[in-house]
Motif scaffolding. Structure first.
Motif, PDB file in Angstrom:
ATOM      1  N   ALA A 179       0.820  -1.214   0.000  1.00  0.00           N
ATOM      2  CA  ALA A 179       0.000   0.000   0.000  1.00  0.00           C
ATOM      3  C   ALA A 179       0.855   1.265   0.000  1.00  0.00           C
ATOM      4  N   LYS A 180       2.126   1.122   0.295  1.00  0.00           N
ATOM      5  CA  LYS A 180       3.029   2.270   0.370  1.00  0.00           C
ATOM      6  C   LYS A 180       4.046   2.196  -0.769  1.00  0.00           C
ATOM      7  N   ASP A 181       4.406   3.348  -1.287  1.00  0.00           N
ATOM      8  CA  ASP A 181       5.487   3.389  -2.278  1.00  0.00           C
ATOM      9  C   ASP A 181       6.818   3.381  -1.529  1.00  0.00           C
ATOM     10  N   HIS A 182       7.673   2.438  -1.857  1.00  0.00           N
ATOM     11  CA  HIS A 182       8.915   2.235  -1.108  1.00  0.00           C
ATOM     12  C   HIS A 182      10.128   2.689  -1.912  1.00  0.00           C
ATOM     13  N   ASP A 183      11.132   3.181  -1.198  1.00  0.00           N
ATOM     14  CA  ASP A 183      12.427   3.432  -1.839  1.00  0.00           C
ATOM     15  C   ASP A 183      13.038   2.105  -2.266  1.00  0.00           C
ATOM     16  N   VAL A 184      13.087   1.156  -1.326  1.00  0.00           N
ATOM     17  CA  VAL A 184      13.597  -0.189  -1.593  1.00  0.00           C
ATOM     18  C   VAL A 184      12.679  -1.174  -0.874  1.00  0.00           C
ATOM     19  N   LEU A 185      12.011  -2.031  -1.624  1.00  0.00           N
ATOM     20  CA  LEU A 185      11.127  -3.033  -1.032  1.00  0.00           C
ATOM     21  C   LEU A 185      11.694  -4.414  -1.303  1.00  0.00           C
ATOM     22  N   MET A 186      11.857  -5.197  -0.221  1.00  0.00           N
ATOM     23  CA  MET A 186      12.380  -6.561  -0.339  1.00  0.00           C
ATOM     24  C   MET A 186      11.288  -7.533   0.073  1.00  0.00           C
ATOM     25  N   ILE A 187      10.985  -8.466  -0.820  1.00  0.00           N
ATOM     26  CA  ILE A 187       9.883  -9.409  -0.608  1.00  0.00           C
ATOM     27  C   ILE A 187      10.473 -10.805  -0.531  1.00  0.00           C
ATOM     28  N   ASP A 188      10.292 -11.450   0.603  1.00  0.00           N
ATOM     29  CA  ASP A 188      10.885 -12.756   0.829  1.00  0.00           C
ATOM     30  C   ASP A 188       9.805 -13.838   0.783  1.00  0.00           C
ATOM     31  N   GLU A 189       9.677 -14.476  -0.371  1.00  0.00           N
ATOM     32  CA  GLU A 189       8.756 -15.600  -0.582  1.00  0.00           C
ATOM     33  C   GLU A 189       7.283 -15.220  -0.451  1.00  0.00           C
ATOM     34  N   ALA A 190       6.934 -13.932  -0.514  1.00  0.00           N
ATOM     35  CA  ALA A 190       5.540 -13.527  -0.331  1.00  0.00           C
ATOM     36  C   ALA A 190       4.638 -14.071  -1.424  1.00  0.00           C
ATOM     37  N   LEU A 191       5.193 -14.295  -2.626  1.00  0.00           N
ATOM     38  CA  LEU A 191       4.358 -14.763  -3.722  1.00  0.00           C
ATOM     39  C   LEU A 191       4.223 -16.280  -3.740  1.00  0.00           C
ATOM     40  N   ALA A 192       4.870 -16.951  -2.788  1.00  0.00           N
ATOM     41  CA  ALA A 192       4.778 -18.413  -2.750  1.00  0.00           C
ATOM     42  C   ALA A 192       3.459 -18.867  -2.133  1.00  0.00           C
ATOM     43  N   THR A 193       2.744 -17.948  -1.492  1.00  0.00           N
ATOM     44  CA  THR A 193       1.477 -18.294  -0.868  1.00  0.00           C
ATOM     45  C   THR A 193       0.337 -17.669  -1.663  1.00  0.00           C
ATOM     46  N   GLY A 194      -0.843 -18.235  -1.495  1.00  0.00           N
ATOM     47  CA  GLY A 194      -2.003 -17.681  -2.177  1.00  0.00           C
ATOM     48  C   GLY A 194      -2.218 -18.328  -3.532  1.00  0.00           C
ATOM     49  N   ASP A 195      -3.419 -18.118  -4.063  1.00  0.00           N
ATOM     50  CA  ASP A 195      -3.747 -18.719  -5.344  1.00  0.00           C
ATOM     51  C   ASP A 195      -3.168 -17.894  -6.493  1.00  0.00           C
ATOM     52  N   ARG A 196      -3.356 -18.414  -7.703  1.00  0.00           N
ATOM     53  CA  ARG A 196      -2.762 -17.755  -8.870  1.00  0.00           C
ATOM     54  C   ARG A 196      -3.326 -16.347  -9.057  1.00  0.00           C
ATOM     55  N   LYS A 197      -4.598 -16.159  -8.712  1.00  0.00           N
ATOM     56  CA  LYS A 197      -5.221 -14.845  -8.866  1.00  0.00           C
ATOM     57  C   LYS A 197      -4.508 -13.798  -8.003  1.00  0.00           C
ATOM     58  N   PHE A 198      -4.175 -14.187  -6.766  1.00  0.00           N
ATOM     59  CA  PHE A 198      -3.464 -13.247  -5.894  1.00  0.00           C
ATOM     60  C   PHE A 198      -2.038 -13.024  -6.394  1.00  0.00           C
ATOM     61  N   GLN A 199      -1.394 -14.074  -6.897  1.00  0.00           N
ATOM     62  CA  GLN A 199      -0.039 -13.917  -7.426  1.00  0.00           C
ATOM     63  C   GLN A 199      -0.015 -12.935  -8.592  1.00  0.00           C
ATOM     64  N   VAL A 200      -1.027 -12.996  -9.461  1.00  0.00           N
ATOM     65  CA  VAL A 200      -1.104 -12.069 -10.591  1.00  0.00           C
ATOM     66  C   VAL A 200      -1.250 -10.635 -10.079  1.00  0.00           C
ATOM     67  N   ARG A 201      -2.112 -10.430  -9.073  1.00  0.00           N
ATOM     68  CA  ARG A 201      -2.281  -9.091  -8.497  1.00  0.00           C
ATOM     69  C   ARG A 201      -0.972  -8.600  -7.884  1.00  0.00           C
ATOM     70  N   SER A 202      -0.269  -9.507  -7.189  1.00  0.00           N
ATOM     71  CA  SER A 202       0.991  -9.146  -6.542  1.00  0.00           C
ATOM     72  C   SER A 202       2.042  -8.748  -7.567  1.00  0.00           C
ATOM     73  N   GLU A 203       2.140  -9.527  -8.635  1.00  0.00           N
ATOM     74  CA  GLU A 203       3.123  -9.230  -9.682  1.00  0.00           C
ATOM     75  C   GLU A 203       2.827  -7.878 -10.343  1.00  0.00           C
ATOM     76  N   ALA A 204       1.542  -7.592 -10.560  1.00  0.00           N
ATOM     77  CA  ALA A 204       1.163  -6.299 -11.150  1.00  0.00           C
ATOM     78  C   ALA A 204       1.527  -5.148 -10.214  1.00  0.00           C
ATOM     79  N   ARG A 205       1.324  -5.358  -8.915  1.00  0.00           N
ATOM     80  CA  ARG A 205       1.655  -4.305  -7.947  1.00  0.00           C
ATOM     81  C   ARG A 205       3.160  -4.071  -7.882  1.00  0.00           C
ATOM     82  N   ILE A 206       3.956  -5.122  -7.985  1.00  0.00           N
ATOM     83  CA  ILE A 206       5.411  -4.957  -7.995  1.00  0.00           C
ATOM     84  C   ILE A 206       5.846  -4.133  -9.200  1.00  0.00           C
ATOM     85  N   ARG A 207       5.211  -4.391 -10.344  1.00  0.00           N
ATOM     86  CA  ARG A 207       5.540  -3.600 -11.534  1.00  0.00           C
ATOM     87  C   ARG A 207       5.176  -2.130 -11.330  1.00  0.00           C
ATOM     88  N   GLU A 208       4.063  -1.854 -10.635  1.00  0.00           N
ATOM     89  CA  GLU A 208       3.688  -0.474 -10.325  1.00  0.00           C
ATOM     90  C   GLU A 208       4.734   0.184  -9.427  1.00  0.00           C
TER      91      GLU A 208
END
Length: 260
Positions: A179-208
């Motif tokens: 929800a916050k714009d970060h200078d440097v954001l480190m994500i440790d295995e966060a996309l390993a959980t959740g269904d494919r729909k959530f993973q797609v949303r997560s990947e789109a947010r990382i691109r943003e």
């Protein structure tokens, strides 16, 4: 090294970083606190008997630039999470230095939220911990809950987090951090959980987040997530940086090496 765009702004510089854990191999029990204190005092004078050194990261150097999304891959125990914790300032370097421009934020599936508090309270506390104001949290609250998807099967946001599944908790942690714009954001295995729909949303947010001039590091065992999200990859093995380059080139080399 990955190709660098002329005029890029560095956000993280790792300069010959070495990280060493000291593991107590002696027995615990009466006097263990005193023994631990004496070991701390002895640091720099050689390690005390019963302490084993684990050299987790070995001379890693790289420069990350604003607008990059960098995948970090490697087998279990290769030093990926340890490196992120050092960048976040949570682990000291035995030698070498980490330089950062802006405030690094580390998001892991084990990020500390309060299990006895409701999801709603944790959204507020998590936002405050990241430096958001109460007004900002209030403005983004509905988006955070909707993004996490935890209310799709009931009003879980009003229940204590101890009632959540591990996947629900991980999705809420990611949603708060994203929800916050970060200078440097480190994500440790966060996309390993959740269904494919959530993973797609997560990947789109990382691109943003990348497009808003931040830098994103993603540790994942899911090579498809790395391919979909990252433009550059660091491959660590036994604490050493084996490759640093374009995503497809590094992931292909990694898959070839681990397919046997």
């Amino acid at each position: 090294m990955a190709e660098i765009t002329k005029g890029s702004v560095p956000t993280v510089i790792a300069d010959e970083v070495h990280i060493v854990y000291r593991v107590n191999t002696g027995s615990s029990g009466k006097g263990s606190a005193t023994a631990a204190l004496s070991k701390i005092i002895r640091r720099g004078k050689g390690d005390a008997p019963g302490v084993r050194r684990v050299h987790a990261v070995r001379g890693v150097s790289f420069t990350a630039y604003r607008g990059e999304a960098i995948g970090v891959i490697g087998s279990n125990g290769s030093g990926k999470s340890t490196l992120l914790r050092a960048i976040a300032g949570l682990l000291p370097c035995e030698s070498g230095k980490v330089y950062t421009d802006g405030q690094p934020s580390l998001l892991g599936v084990n990020a500390a939220l309060m299990n006895d508090l409701t999801g709603e309270r944790n959204v507020v506390l998590g936002g405050l911990a990241m430096g958001m104001t109460r007004e900002q949290i209030k403005e983004r609250y509905e988006d955070i809950v909707d993004f996490s998807g935890i209310n799709e099967k009931g009003d879980f946001i009003s229940l204590p987090m101890r009632t959540y599944s591990s996947g629900m908790a991980a999705r809420l942690r990611f949603s708060i951090a994203a929800a916050k714009d970060h200078d440097v954001l480190m994500i440790d295995e966060a996309l390993a959980t959740g269904d494919r729909k959530f993973q797609v949303r997560s990947e789109a947010r990382i691109r943003e987040l990348r497009e808003k001039a931040g830098t994103v590091f993603l540790v994942s065992h899911n090579n498809n997530s790395i391919r979909d999200t990252c433009s550059r990859v660091l491959w660590l093995e036994k604490g050493e940086l084996l490759m640093d380059g374009p995503t497809e080139e590094v992931v292909a080399a990694y898959e070839k090496a681990t397919s046997h």
